[in-house]
Design a protein around this motif. Structure first.
Motif, PDB file in Angstrom:
ATOM      1  N   GLY A 110       0.937  -1.291   0.018  1.00  0.00           N
ATOM      2  CA  GLY A 110      -0.028  -0.101   0.103  1.00  0.00           C
ATOM      3  C   GLY A 110       0.667   1.312  -0.037  1.00  0.00           C
ATOM      4  N   TYR A 111       2.056   1.277   0.828  1.00  0.00           N
ATOM      5  CA  TYR A 111       2.876   2.320   0.808  1.00  0.00           C
ATOM      6  C   TYR A 111       3.340   2.694  -0.313  1.00  0.00           C
ATOM      7  CZ  TYR A 111       6.838   5.374   1.690  1.00  0.00           C
ATOM      8  OH  TYR A 111       7.732   6.367   1.836  1.00  0.00           O
ATOM      9  N   LEU A 112       4.084   1.533  -1.181  1.00  0.00           N
ATOM     10  CA  LEU A 112       4.487   1.787  -2.419  1.00  0.00           C
ATOM     11  C   LEU A 112       3.683   2.250  -3.408  1.00  0.00           C
ATOM     12  CD1 LEU A 112       6.391  -1.893  -2.751  1.00  0.00           C
ATOM     13  CD2 LEU A 112       7.427   0.509  -2.020  1.00  0.00           C
ATOM     14  N   TRP A 113       2.260   1.815  -3.488  1.00  0.00           N
ATOM     15  CA  TRP A 113       1.330   2.405  -4.455  1.00  0.00           C
ATOM     16  C   TRP A 113       1.291   4.011  -4.089  1.00  0.00           C
ATOM     17  CZ3 TRP A 113      -2.909   5.245  -3.195  1.00  0.00           C
ATOM     18  CH2 TRP A 113      -3.710   5.785  -4.116  1.00  0.00           C
ATOM     19  N   THR A 114       1.239   4.488  -2.832  1.00  0.00           N
ATOM     20  CA  THR A 114       1.129   5.898  -2.500  1.00  0.00           C
ATOM     21  C   THR A 114       2.284   6.730  -3.487  1.00  0.00           C
ATOM     22  OG1 THR A 114       2.304   5.945  -0.385  1.00  0.00           O
ATOM     23  CG2 THR A 114       0.021   5.347  -0.353  1.00  0.00           C
ATOM     24  N   GLN A 115       3.586   5.964  -3.260  1.00  0.00           N
ATOM     25  CA  GLN A 115       4.596   6.706  -3.895  1.00  0.00           C
ATOM     26  C   GLN A 115       4.726   6.509  -5.361  1.00  0.00           C
ATOM     27  OE1 GLN A 115       6.918   8.466  -1.620  1.00  0.00           O
ATOM     28  NE2 GLN A 115       4.832   7.655  -0.629  1.00  0.00           N
ATOM     29  N   THR A 116       3.779   5.955  -5.930  1.00  0.00           N
ATOM     30  CA  THR A 116       3.438   6.174  -7.671  1.00  0.00           C
ATOM     31  C   THR A 116       2.528   7.447  -7.865  1.00  0.00           C
ATOM     32  OG1 THR A 116       1.353   4.874  -7.666  1.00  0.00           O
ATOM     33  CG2 THR A 116       3.536   3.345  -7.658  1.00  0.00           C
TER      34      THR A 116
ATOM     35  N   GLN B 109       5.787  13.872  -4.126  1.00  0.00           N
ATOM     36  CA  GLN B 109       5.772  12.498  -4.414  1.00  0.00           C
ATOM     37  C   GLN B 109       4.736  11.784  -3.186  1.00  0.00           C
ATOM     38  OE1 GLN B 109       9.097  10.168  -5.044  1.00  0.00           O
ATOM     39  NE2 GLN B 109       7.991   8.153  -5.558  1.00  0.00           N
ATOM     40  N   GLY B 110       3.802  10.928  -3.576  1.00  0.00           N
ATOM     41  CA  GLY B 110       3.025  10.419  -2.581  1.00  0.00           C
ATOM     42  C   GLY B 110       1.513  11.071  -2.618  1.00  0.00           C
TER      43      GLY B 110
END
Length: 447
Positions: free
Chosen positions: A326-332, A347-348
């Protein structure tokens, strides 16, 4: 000869507008489904109402269905949403009167099924002709249909916002309009809330739909015009082109507006449909959400009163697993915002989880807020969110171009210029904030 297989090329965009405190619109665009819902009932309920409508409809996009099943499925989803909203209103006195308009278009092969209730609109651009496909379920439309007022008088009628049919806490008829039609290659569909159609004329909407090839850029321009016109309401646009199968390159949905940030629903009780809509948004990888991710749906009597249960749910989800993904998705995700007189890129996503911020600054651009229009400065007071670095860069490039135009002095006419030479004047549509299309249609062309 069988029709060529088709698919949607789509985009969804939403903006809170310039006068509203929170976004009560919700929009969805996916491979086989388009949805637009405009909630009502005040800050306490409109955002939940539109989110619930999406939550019941979005699962229809998860798999293909036979053409003959589309209308029954859409009808059942609307009925379920209506019952859900009615139950929520009965259980929570703060939600009395909540409701939502809803338009949904579902695709199966080369067939399209549409259901519609309320005064949000669907437009179809075919060639150079724009057609309003839906009929408003509104009081002024009733007056027009019965010959009591003209369409021109309806545009400025003091009761033009009175809706006769909605999903939710209402004793009125909730039977939707239903149609089935062919998906024709080259057609462009627009679903919009009255934050657009009530400000920008149909002529200008048609011109913009013709001028912009990319659905996302087209939706951006329509929202920009609505903001130039005062932005008195939330503005949401869902656009889909009918293109040959295999050419869109899209599979992930775009969820915008209240359904993408529905944080108050978990503390409201009910069936949790709105929370499921928010979960769908958080699981998507192709958001088109606008800058409406602010904490403006808090009421003045109990700020952050829903943070405890929401944080508990989020932390539990992180602990249970998938938190890192989920965190990785926010960083897209990326967003732009005005800070200290400049446009800044992050970013985020513009949210925090307890003490943790889910975004970080990546660039302070050379764009000065003072060089932008008042509309863009106002918009950048809140995050303008995009689903990739490429999309946020495209948005910033648009701001750079505007800043350059605003700071470039107008050329002084040469002394030898003919006194009769003058630039051609373009008169905008009467209800428009002023849109000049390029190229402009000849007077003989119709919209």
């Amino acid at each position: 000869m069988p029709a060529e297989p088709v698919e949607f090329r789509y985009a969804a965009r939403s903006d809170v507008g310039l006068t509203r405190r929170n976004n009560q619109d919700s929009g969805y665009a996916g491979p086989n489904l388009l949805v637009l819902a405009d909630g009502m009932g005040g800050p306490a309920g409109g955002d939940i109402a539109s989110s619930v409508a999406l939550a019941h409809l979005v699962p229809l996009d998860s798999e293909s269905h036979p053409a003959e099943a589309m209308l029954p499925l859409l009808r059942a989803a609307l009925n379920a949403a209506h019952e859900d909203l009615t139950e929520r209103s009965a259980q929570d006195s703060e939600l009395k009167g909540l409701g939502t308009t809803c338009i949904a278009i579902m695709r199966a092969g080369n067939k399209l099924a549409m259901v519609h209730i309320g005064d949000s609109r669907a437009y179809l651009l075919r060639g150079d002709t724009l057609t309003q496909v839906t009929t408003d379920h509104s009081f002024v439309q009733y007056l027009v249909d019965t010959g009591q007022i003209t369409p021109e008088e309806a545009e400025h009628h003091p009761q033009r916002n009175v809706v006769l049919r909605v999903l939710g806490d209402s004793q009125a008829d909730v039977t939707p309009d239903e149609t089935v039609r062919e998906a024709i290659l080259g057609d462009r569909w627009l679903l919009c809330s009255d934050g657009l159609s009530g400000v920008v004329s149909a002529e200008t909407i048609g011109q913009v739909l013709s001028d912009f090839d990319d659905p996302g850029a087209c939706a951006e321009e329509l929202i920009h015009l609505a903001l130039l016109g005062g932005g008195p309401d939330n503005v949401t646009c869902v656009i889909a082109d009918v293109v040959p199968s295999g050419t869109s390159g899209q599979t992930a949905p775009q969820i915008v507006g209240a359904a993408a940030i529905d944080r108050s629903a978990p503390s409201r009780g009910g069936t949790g449909a709105a929370a499921r809509a928010a979960a769908l948004a958080n699981g998507s990888q192709d958001h088109g959400d606008e800058g409406d991710n602010e904490d403006e749906d808090e009421d003045e009597d109990g700020k952050h009163r829903w943070w405890a249960p929401v944080l508990t749910l989020l932390v539990a989800a992180l602990v249970a697993g998938g938190g890192w993904l989920g965190y990785l998705w926010t960083q897209t995700q990326y967003f732009a915002i005005g800070e200290s007189g400049s446009v800044v890129i992050y970013q985020g996503i513009p949210q925090t989880l307890g003490p943790w911020s889910l975004s970080h600054r990546t660039e302070v651009t050379d764009i000065s807020l003072s060089d932008l229009s008042s509309v863009d400065r106002e918009r950048l007071r809140e995050p303008v969110v995009r689903s990739s670095r490429e999309e946020i860069d495209a948005y910033v490039t648009q701001l750079e171009d505007q800043a350059d135009r605003n700071t470039t002095p107008s050329p002084t006419p040469s002394p030898s210029a003919s006194p009769s030479a003058s630039p051609r004047a373009v008169t905008p549509a009467p209800t428009d904030p002023g849109y000049t299309a390029s190229p402009a249609p000849s007077p003989s062309e119709s919209r």
